[in-house]
Design a protein around this motif. Structure first.
Motif, short mmCIF file in Angstrom:
data_model
loop_
_atom_site.label_atom_id
_atom_site.label_comp_id
_atom_site.label_asym_id
_atom_site.label_seq_id
_atom_site.Cartn_x
_atom_site.Cartn_y
_atom_site.Cartn_z
N SER A 1 0.81 -1.22 0.00
CA SER A 1 0.00 0.00 0.00
C SER A 1 0.84 1.26 0.00
CB SER A 1 -0.94 0.00 1.22
OG SER A 1 -0.20 -0.10 2.42
N ARG B 1 -8.48 -2.12 -2.07
CA ARG B 1 -8.94 -0.80 -2.49
C ARG B 1 -10.17 -0.97 -3.37
NH1 ARG B 1 -3.16 0.87 -4.89
NH2 ARG B 1 -3.51 -1.27 -5.64
N GLN C 1 -10.52 -0.63 -7.97
CA GLN C 1 -9.18 -0.72 -8.55
C GLN C 1 -9.14 -1.97 -9.43
OE1 GLN C 1 -6.14 1.20 -8.29
NE2 GLN C 1 -5.69 -0.23 -9.95
#
Length: 834
Positions: free
Chosen positions: A372, A479, A482
């Motif tokens: 991330s 996420r 995405q």
């Protein structure tokens, strides 16, 4: 006067007196380039400064009243403008925050102009610019590393990849020293105790791949290579190249010329060997830098020799990718490194088909880093500090993208695209967009964009709905919204034969029809997929024997990832590893890969309180009877020794390490560093002091690996001794910053290590380069508890003044949080299995 006329006058006037207004602040003006540059340097390995002068011959695409160049930590004493036969002295000015100096000229210059600059600079003590190295027998020497943005430390220049020019170097040194450079020596002039070495003018090139070396070197010639390759190494250093060195160089050249349909683009291919710190090698045009610690001993493991062959092929491939065809700007750095990794794997597999396992599944090393907090392959680069964010992703993820692209386009079609790429951009600069446009298929263009411009990777699940396979993707990092464009090649097994189907997954779901006879599916054909995958079809398990070596490696790596994150039970995964290991001979490459997975379990997965239970389980369930004299003579013995001696703590393994370590010339043994790591881990304080004493007496070629191995300590008092060693004179010239992590690999020593580092803050600040200090928190990337997180936070409270450290510390703390959550499931699974 019309609006157009007024606008033109304003634009012209602005260009005359502002000059650089159109360039981004961190870039040189676009209308400036160099016709050529002449550099005079006075270099002495026994001094602390260099003396230099240079003439930059500018080419101007439009009239300008400003000339600009890069300068970093240079003590500039004099600047002269030379224009149309006249000379003007210019004020000495300071560079801006992007190390650019701009001179406002006393007149407008057109077409061409020169700047002559006189200056001095200090040598670096780190691997940057021109740096000093202490060799054996007291012979100091100078080496260089100009990538990225470091040539400006050595001479004022246009230090950007698209500002290619020709360079002519004149180097003055004490006459007892040899001088090495990208090109051959043209002439030597003696002046008392000094000599001036003039080198041939370079081809058109960028500054990153310039190089210099000054010292006493011995030369090894390889007349059986077409370019009469020579290898230079410091006198007194024990350097022994493998027998296959010349055949690998020649084989790589032949393969590349045939694959790319383009001859070798330059006239020289030599090497200089030395201590380049943490840099394995550097593709300097004509004179490749090769770190002495990369050269394997003759009896080193198959993997070590595979890695070295691939490294040689990688550096040779840079002659086309990076040196001839150069990235347009540093944000496209992946074009340099990914292409060379991709082609180096092909070279290694072609020349050594039976010993090429190190080329399998490049993405395996990338997944962990692509988290991330990672940057995408293409990110905004403005200064040297930004380029420090380059990492394995530019090699491994980038190569995986090319592997997937080749699979999607087909090998023959992909090769033609690469040949077109090499032909179209020969001698110039290139961007990712220009590369992508070679592929006419829009889905392939979208694939390249989605994987180079986004971080992370997809988790692909496949399920079965009647006679269709349903493929879905979600972000591995959870996420929302995405998605990637993912080309897939799927293997299907009907119980008798294999078939393959292709599919492009875009958005969240795609389907693929199958026959009723389909019994099993494997969605990562070739083992090249840069994704994780889960099989929810309910079909049979795909027959493992029907997968090739890369696919098997991909499968194991995927299972490990699913186990760590809780998609499958962790000990079910470990039990599968042990079951397979027990069915293999311990000295095979397949067994070595499994042992590598068990080493990962101790290094990254099992935490404090679980390591002992995992070791107990493995000691009870691994059935191999081990003959250590035989194992340590086998190609994969080092990893086996590490597993059983360092982590399973079998007395017979520790005794074997000690026995072989005490033998004469043990430092030349292929597994010397593995022996040291086992002994360091089991050593008392007095025994550890003896190991340190012996380290100080070792040749430099051995010290690099031994220093890391000494970090596998098991007590706080030995942590203190190790950190004292890192900061002592015995490690001068060696990179020490990342080595603080080795005691931290042991979960039981993380709090103690933080405390010991805290005690040595001032010494660390003196020894570690300022630009490298921001990365120091990464030594704690494997920390994994709230107590360890608190200790890390407390340790770096007084480091907040260091630029960039806050962001790195946040990444480490986030990693600790994620690991802490994962480790709870893993610990429960390990406990339940015992």
């Amino acid at each position: 006067m019309s609006f157009t006329q007024i606008g033109y006058v304003v634009v012209l006037c602005m260009s005359l007196w502002l000059g650089a207004a159109y360039a981004a602040e961190h870039r040189l003006p676009q209308h400036l380039s160099l016709q050529q540059q002449i550099v005079h340097l006075e270099l002495d390995p026994n001094k602390v400064t260099l003396i230099g002068s240079t003439t930059l011959e500018f080419k101007l695409e439009k009239p300008s009243q400003i000339l600009a160049y890069h300068s970093k930590n240079l003590n500039i004493k004099e600047v002269q403008l030379i224009y149309q036969g006249k000379h003007w002295s210019l004020p000495v000015t300071s560079p801006n925050r992007y190390e650019i100096i701009e001179h406002e000229l006393p007149l407008v210059v057109e077409s061409s102009a020169q700047l002559h600059i006189v200056y001095s600079a200090r040598y670096s003590q780190h691997v940057e610019g021109v740096f000093q190295v202490k060799g054996n027998q007291g012979n100091n020497y100078l080496l260089s590393q100009f990538q990225s943005m470091e040539a400006r430390r050595v001479f004022p220049t246009l230090d950007e990849p698209d500002k290619k020019t020709q360079f002519t170097f004149h180097i003055t040194t004490p006459k007892t020293y040899s001088v090495l450079h990208n090109t051959n020596l043209r002439s030597v002039e003696l002046r008392d105790n000094m000599k001036v070495s003039e080198f041939s003018t370079t081809p058109l090139m960028n500054t990153d791949i310039l190089t210099l070396a000054v010292g006493k070197f011995k030369t090894q010639a390889f007349p059986d290579t077409r370019l009469n390759t020579k290898v230079y190494s410091p006198a007194g250093n024990q350097v022994s190249l493998p027998d296959y060195f010349s055949s690998t160089i020649e084989g790589a050249l032949s393969f590349l010329e045939q694959y790319l349909a383009k001859p070798f683009p330059f006239k020289r291919l030599d090497f200089v060997i030395g201590n380049f710190g943490s840099v394995a090698a550097m593709e300097n045009l004509g004179l490749i830098s090769l770190n002495e610690n990369q050269i394997p001993q003759p009896n080193a493991s198959i993997h070590a020799h595979c890695q070295f062959r691939k490294l040689l092929a990688h550096e040779v491939a840079h002659s086309w990718f990076g040196n001839d065809i150069t990235m347009a700007w540093y944000d496209d750095y992946w074009l340099n490194e990914s292409f060379t990794e991709f082609i180096a794997a092909k070279v290694t597999e072609s020349l050594y088909p039976n010993d090429a396992a190190c080329t399998h599944i490049p993405q395996a090393k990338a997944f962990y880093d692509d988290n991330s907090h990672a940057l995408p392959l293409i990110f905004d680069v403005k200064n040297r500090e930004d380029t420090l964010a380059y990492g394995q992703l530019h090699y491994t993820k980038g190569r995986a993208i090319l592997e997937m692209l080749e699979q999607a386009a087909g090998e023959s079609a992909f090769q033609k695209h690469i040949q077109q790429y090499v032909l179209s951009f020969a001698g110039g600069n290139v961007s990712t967009t220009q590369f992508s446009e070679l592929f006419k298929a829009r889905d392939l263009q979208r694939f390249i964009a989605s994987f180079t411009q986004s971080t992370g990777f997809p988790l692909i699940s496949v399920s079965k709905n009647k006679q269709h396979l349903v493929f879905e993707q979600q972000d591995w990092l959870n996420r929302e919204n995405q998605f990637w464009t993912v080309p897939l090649t799927i293997k299907l097994w009907d119980g008798r034969s294999l078939s393959q189907r292709k599919l492009t997954l875009e958005g969240d779901q795609e389907t693929l029809s199958i026959t009723p006879q389909t019994k099993a599916v494997f969605i990562d054909a070739g083992g090249v997929g840069y994704f994780r995958y889960v099989d929810n079809t309910g079909l049979e398990e795909f027959p493992f024997s029907k997968l090739n070596a890369s696919e098997q490696a991909s499968f194991r790596d995927n299972q490990q990832a699913l186990a760590i994150t809780g998609y499958i039970n962790y000990m079910d995964y470990i039990q599968g590893i042990v079951k397979e290991l027990n069915q293999l001979d311990i000295d095979t490459s397949e067994a070595n890969e499994l042992i590598g997975k068990l080493l990962d379990a101790f290094l990254e997965h099992a935490q404090l309180g679980s390591q002992e239970k995992l070791a107990d389980y493995l000691n009870r369930h691994i059935k191999h009877k081990l003959d250590w004299s035989d194992i340590l003579a086998q190609p994969f013995g080092g990893d086996t020794l590490k597993l059983f001696g360092l982590y399973l703590k079998r007395p017979t393994a520790i005794a074997a390490a000690l026995h072989h370590y005490r033998k004469p010339h043990s430092q030349s043994h292929a597994y010397f560093s593995d022996m040291v790591s086992v002994l360091a881990n089991s050593a008392t304080k007095s025994e550890y002091k003896q190991l340190i004493k012996q380290f100080k007496q070792m040749p430099s070629s051995v010290k690099n690996d031994m220093l890391s191995a000494l970090g596998y300590v098991s007590s706080e008092e030995n942590v203190a001794l190790y950190y004292d060693l890192l900061l002592s004179d015995a490690t001068q010239g060696m990179v020490i910053d990342y080595r603080f992590q080795y005691p931290i690999f042991n979960p039981a020593l993380r709090l103690a290590s933080a405390k010991q580092i805290k005690k040595r803050e001032s010494e660390i600040f003196k020894r570690v380069a300022q630009s490298a200090l921001q990365w120091f928190p990464y030594n704690f990337l494997l920390a994994c508890s709230s107590a360890q997180k608190h200790a890390v936070e407390q340790l770096f409270l007084d480091w907040q003044h260091i630029e960039g450290i806050k962001g790195k510390l946040d990444i480490v703390k986030d990693n600790i949080d994620q690991c802490t959550q994962r480790s709870q499931k893993i610990s429960k699974s390990i406990s339940a299995a015992n």
